[in-house]
Design a protein around this motif. Structure first.
Motif, PDB file in Angstrom:
ATOM      1  N   LYS A 129       3.062   1.966   8.916  1.00 48.31           N
ATOM      2  CA  LYS A 129       2.873   2.994   7.910  1.00 48.31           C
ATOM      3  C   LYS A 129       3.308   4.332   8.480  1.00 48.31           C
ATOM      4  O   LYS A 129       3.035   4.576   9.651  1.00 48.31           O
ATOM      5  CB  LYS A 129       1.383   3.039   7.549  1.00 48.31           C
ATOM      6  N   ASP A 165      -3.471   2.135  -5.466  1.00 49.36           N
ATOM      7  CA  ASP A 165      -2.191   2.106  -4.744  1.00 49.36           C
ATOM      8  C   ASP A 165      -2.047   0.876  -3.862  1.00 49.36           C
ATOM      9  O   ASP A 165      -1.211   0.869  -2.966  1.00 49.36           O
ATOM     10  CB  ASP A 165      -2.060   3.366  -3.878  1.00 49.36           C
ATOM     11  N   THR A 181      -7.450  12.526  -0.089  1.00 50.56           N
ATOM     12  CA  THR A 181      -6.432  12.163   0.898  1.00 50.56           C
ATOM     13  C   THR A 181      -5.711  13.423   1.325  1.00 50.56           C
ATOM     14  O   THR A 181      -5.931  14.499   0.768  1.00 50.56           O
ATOM     15  CB  THR A 181      -5.449  11.109   0.353  1.00 50.56           C
ATOM     16  N   ALA A 223      -0.047   7.684   1.644  1.00 55.67           N
ATOM     17  CA  ALA A 223      -0.745   8.934   1.252  1.00 55.67           C
ATOM     18  C   ALA A 223      -0.658   9.153  -0.259  1.00 55.67           C
ATOM     19  O   ALA A 223      -0.178  10.192  -0.730  1.00 55.67           O
ATOM     20  CB  ALA A 223      -0.161  10.119   2.017  1.00 55.67           C
ATOM     21  N   PHE A 224      -1.127   8.173  -0.996  1.00 56.08           N
ATOM     22  CA  PHE A 224      -0.792   8.036  -2.420  1.00 56.08           C
ATOM     23  C   PHE A 224      -0.939   9.325  -3.237  1.00 56.08           C
ATOM     24  O   PHE A 224       0.047   9.841  -3.777  1.00 56.08           O
ATOM     25  CB  PHE A 224      -1.638   6.908  -3.016  1.00 56.08           C
ATOM     26  N   TYR A 225      -2.145   9.859  -3.351  1.00 58.88           N
ATOM     27  CA  TYR A 225      -2.319  11.044  -4.204  1.00 58.88           C
ATOM     28  C   TYR A 225      -1.448  12.203  -3.689  1.00 58.88           C
ATOM     29  O   TYR A 225      -0.835  12.934  -4.465  1.00 58.88           O
ATOM     30  CB  TYR A 225      -3.781  11.526  -4.230  1.00 58.88           C
ATOM     31  N   TYR A 262       0.799  13.932   5.618  1.00 62.06           N
ATOM     32  CA  TYR A 262       0.842  13.636   7.040  1.00 62.06           C
ATOM     33  C   TYR A 262       0.776  14.896   7.900  1.00 62.06           C
ATOM     34  O   TYR A 262       0.258  14.851   9.021  1.00 62.06           O
ATOM     35  CB  TYR A 262       2.040  12.733   7.367  1.00 62.06           C
ATOM     36  N   ASP A 315       0.865  -1.197   0.000  1.00 66.86           N
ATOM     37  CA  ASP A 315       0.000   0.000   0.000  1.00 66.86           C
ATOM     38  C   ASP A 315       0.896   1.240   0.000  1.00 66.86           C
ATOM     39  O   ASP A 315       1.760   1.386   0.864  1.00 66.86           O
ATOM     40  CB  ASP A 315      -0.893  -0.033   1.248  1.00 66.86           C
ATOM     41  N   LEU A 316       0.701   2.093  -0.971  1.00 64.33           N
ATOM     42  CA  LEU A 316       1.486   3.321  -1.047  1.00 64.33           C
ATOM     43  C   LEU A 316       1.051   4.274   0.058  1.00 64.33           C
ATOM     44  O   LEU A 316      -0.116   4.283   0.446  1.00 64.33           O
ATOM     45  CB  LEU A 316       1.309   3.973  -2.415  1.00 64.33           C
ATOM     46  N   ARG A 327      -2.809  15.459   8.218  1.00 64.26           N
ATOM     47  CA  ARG A 327      -3.401  14.412   9.073  1.00 64.26           C
ATOM     48  C   ARG A 327      -3.165  14.707  10.547  1.00 64.26           C
ATOM     49  O   ARG A 327      -4.019  14.420  11.390  1.00 64.26           O
ATOM     50  CB  ARG A 327      -2.827  13.040   8.722  1.00 64.26           C
ATOM     51  N   ASN A 361     -14.410   8.698  -4.577  1.00 61.57           N
ATOM     52  CA  ASN A 361     -14.777   9.767  -3.719  1.00 61.57           C
ATOM     53  C   ASN A 361     -15.996  10.498  -4.229  1.00 61.57           C
ATOM     54  O   ASN A 361     -16.109  10.723  -5.414  1.00 61.57           O
ATOM     55  CB  ASN A 361     -13.602  10.707  -3.788  1.00 61.57           C
TER      56      ASN A 361
HETATM   57  N1  DCP Z   1      -8.947   7.664  -1.647  1.00 58.53           N
HETATM   58  C1  DCP Z   1     -10.116   8.374  -1.905  1.00 58.53           C
HETATM   59  N2  DCP Z   1     -11.146   8.348  -1.004  1.00 58.53           N
HETATM   60  C2  DCP Z   1     -11.040   7.624   0.150  1.00 58.53           C
HETATM   61  C3  DCP Z   1      -9.867   6.901   0.426  1.00 58.53           C
HETATM   62  C4  DCP Z   1      -8.824   6.947  -0.500  1.00 58.53           C
HETATM   63  O1  DCP Z   1     -10.195   9.022  -2.944  1.00 58.53           O
HETATM   64  N3  DCP Z   1     -12.062   7.604   1.020  1.00 58.53           N
HETATM   65  C5  DCP Z   1      -7.834   7.730  -2.617  1.00 58.53           C
HETATM   66  C6  DCP Z   1      -6.811   8.731  -2.204  1.00 58.53           C
HETATM   67  C7  DCP Z   1      -5.666   7.928  -1.685  1.00 58.53           C
HETATM   68  C8  DCP Z   1      -5.774   6.628  -2.444  1.00 58.53           C
HETATM   69  O2  DCP Z   1      -7.167   6.469  -2.738  1.00 58.53           O
HETATM   70  O3  DCP Z   1      -4.423   8.578  -1.873  1.00 58.53           O
HETATM   71  C9  DCP Z   1      -5.281   5.433  -1.668  1.00 58.53           C
HETATM   72  O4  DCP Z   1      -6.078   5.209  -0.516  1.00 58.53           O
HETATM   73  P1  DCP Z   1      -5.493   4.755   0.881  1.00 58.53           P
HETATM   74  O5  DCP Z   1      -6.619   4.383   1.745  1.00 58.53           O
HETATM   75  O6  DCP Z   1      -4.365   3.794   0.678  1.00 58.53           O
HETATM   76  O7  DCP Z   1      -4.929   6.131   1.485  1.00 58.53           O
HETATM   77  P2  DCP Z   1      -3.564   6.849   1.265  1.00 58.53           P
HETATM   78  O8  DCP Z   1      -2.673   6.076   0.332  1.00 58.53           O
HETATM   79  O9  DCP Z   1      -3.833   8.253   0.861  1.00 58.53           O
HETATM   80  O10 DCP Z   1      -2.957   6.900   2.711  1.00 58.53           O
HETATM   81  P3  DCP Z   1      -2.253   5.762   3.557  1.00 58.53           P
HETATM   82  O11 DCP Z   1      -0.867   6.251   3.802  1.00 58.53           O
HETATM   83  O12 DCP Z   1      -3.054   5.666   4.812  1.00 58.53           O
HETATM   84  O13 DCP Z   1      -2.293   4.503   2.720  1.00 58.53           O
END
Ligand code: DCP
Ligand code: MG
Length: 363
Positions: free
Chosen positions: A166, A115, A55, A20-22, A58, A17-18, A61, A357
């Motif tokens: 993470k 991701d 997203t 905070a991907f976006y 950090y 899992d990447l 967050r 979303n």
């Molecule tokens: N995403 C979204 N709506 C959500 C959850 C996630 O659009 N309710 C999108 C944005 C994220 C991507 O999907 O960047 C990946 O989701 P993750 O749940 O893996 O969240 P992140 O990668 O952003 O963070 P983490 O570091 O917790 O994996």
């Protein structure tokens, strides 16, 4: 009853899992964003206060911002934050690179989100820890993005492992660690524990896996039904789900042939409504959305016309809107004198609806 279940599960499963991907992609492409709270989602001022956070980095967050929160709420918590509209083409491009790396190691890849994926590496000669290090290295080298990986003998533990360390971490949970890992896990981190189940469990003084493990299977079933059953096995780290690498469906759709050809636009419209309803039901049941809507129309003469409309974001599963779009395509394809034998509506470019979303849909 023995407290510890022995299991012969000897698989080698990774959950990648990447982080905070976006947001990470945006910070990579504009390093100034690393030092400020960043929210990927449309600024509430531009979206009339309807958007939600996709997203956040950090820093944001730390201020309490999280995915799926309304952007209005996010702005209240982080007034100094920068809002960026999501650039899905860019995220998909990065996702393709990452998935290509997974496929360098195995074809047994189950894509969960852009991701996120499970890999079944049971047949690989290298150890899980070595493979995780190599995959993380490849992703970093190729995309300059950090990822987190959980390694274990089932999907449940691999997933929990990737969350545990993470961002930018690796967690290996083998048979001898699994029970203590689950015992210490806060109850809200168990799969499928939503608000309601959580408050019920807390009211029962269940705060972690160890507390949960004191409840009998019968009691959990009585109190929580099917969910109770899941909780019983989760508390013991047991999960037999396979890495579903063949599941990735190409399309979901419905076709209808007509014994008596359709000759009026009203008849066609009724059929599109009914097709759209069935396709939407099917998509919702499978928890999928799709970016391409394919419309298939066959005239009596056996001339078949197909048209596809691809959006940059998934189609909203709105029956009347889909039927209306199909009708528009139909109207532009056929003159008044027609005789239709077949109509079809199919979605392709599918993805799981988990990460879609709501903000993608307002305009
Ligand atoms: N995403 C979204 N709506 C959500 C959850 C996630 O659009 N309710 C999108 C944005 C994220 C991507 O999907 O960047 C990946 O989701 P993750 O749940 O893996 O969240 P992140 O990668 O952003 O963070 P983490 O570091 O917790 O994996
Ligand atoms: Mg992620």
């Amino acid at each position: 009853m023995g407290e510890f279940l022995t299991t012969s599960d000897s698989r080698k499963i990774l959950h990648v899992d990447l982080d905070a991907f976006y947001a990470q992609i945006e910070m990579r492409d504009n390093p100034r964003l690393k030092k400020i709270p960043l929210i990927v989602g449309r600024d509430p001022q531009q979206s009339h206060g309807h958007g939600v956070v996709a997203t956040a980095n950090y820093l944001a967050r730390q201020l309490g911002v999280h995915s799926a929160m309304s952007t209005v709420e996010a702005k209240r918590l982080a007034p100094q934050a920068v809002f960026l509209s999501p650039d899905f083409d860019k995220y998909r491009q990065n996702s393709r690179q990452i998935h290509a790396i997974f496929h360098d190691y195995t074809h047994k890849v189950e894509t969960v989100a852009l991701d996120e994926a499970y890999l079944d590496l049971t047949d690989h000669a290298l150890s899980g820890a070595t493979l995780a290090a190599k995959i993380r290295h490849d992703i970093l080298k190729e995309t300059k993005l950090t990822s987190s990986i959980g390694i274990s003998y089932n999907k449940l533990l691999a997933k929990l492992g990737s969350e545990y360390n993470k961002p930018n971490g690796v967690t290996l949970i083998d048979h001898q660690d699994a029970q203590s890992f689950m015992d210490c896990l806060p109850i809200e981190n168990f799969r499928g524990v939503g608000k309601q189940t959580l408050s019920k469990l807390l009211a029962m003084n269940i705060h972690n896996g160890l507390d949960l493990r004191q409840l009998s299977q019968d009691q959990l079933r009585a109190d929580f039904g099917k969910m109770g059953e899941h909780l019983y096995w989760q508390a013991r780290g047991v999960h037999f789900g396979q890495v579903d690498w063949q599941r990735q469906r190409q399309s979901i759709g419905k076709e209808e042939t007509f014994d008596r050809p359709l000759r009026t636009r009203a008849e066609v419209s009724i059929e599109f409504q009914s097709l759209a309803k069935r396709v939407v039901d099917n998509m919702q049941a499978k928890k999928m959305v799709g970016r391409t809507l394919n419309i298939k129309m066959r005239a009596d003469s056996y001339q078949t016309i197909t048209r596809a409309i691809t959006l940059s974001e998934p189609w909203q599963l709105d029956v009347s809107n889909l039927a209306r779009r199909a009708q528009e395509i139909f109207d532009s394809s056929f003159e008044n004198d027609f005789s239709i034998r077949l109509l079809g509506l199919t979605f392709s470019n599918l993805q799981s609806n988990l990460y879609v979303n709501l903000s993608l849909f307002d305009d």
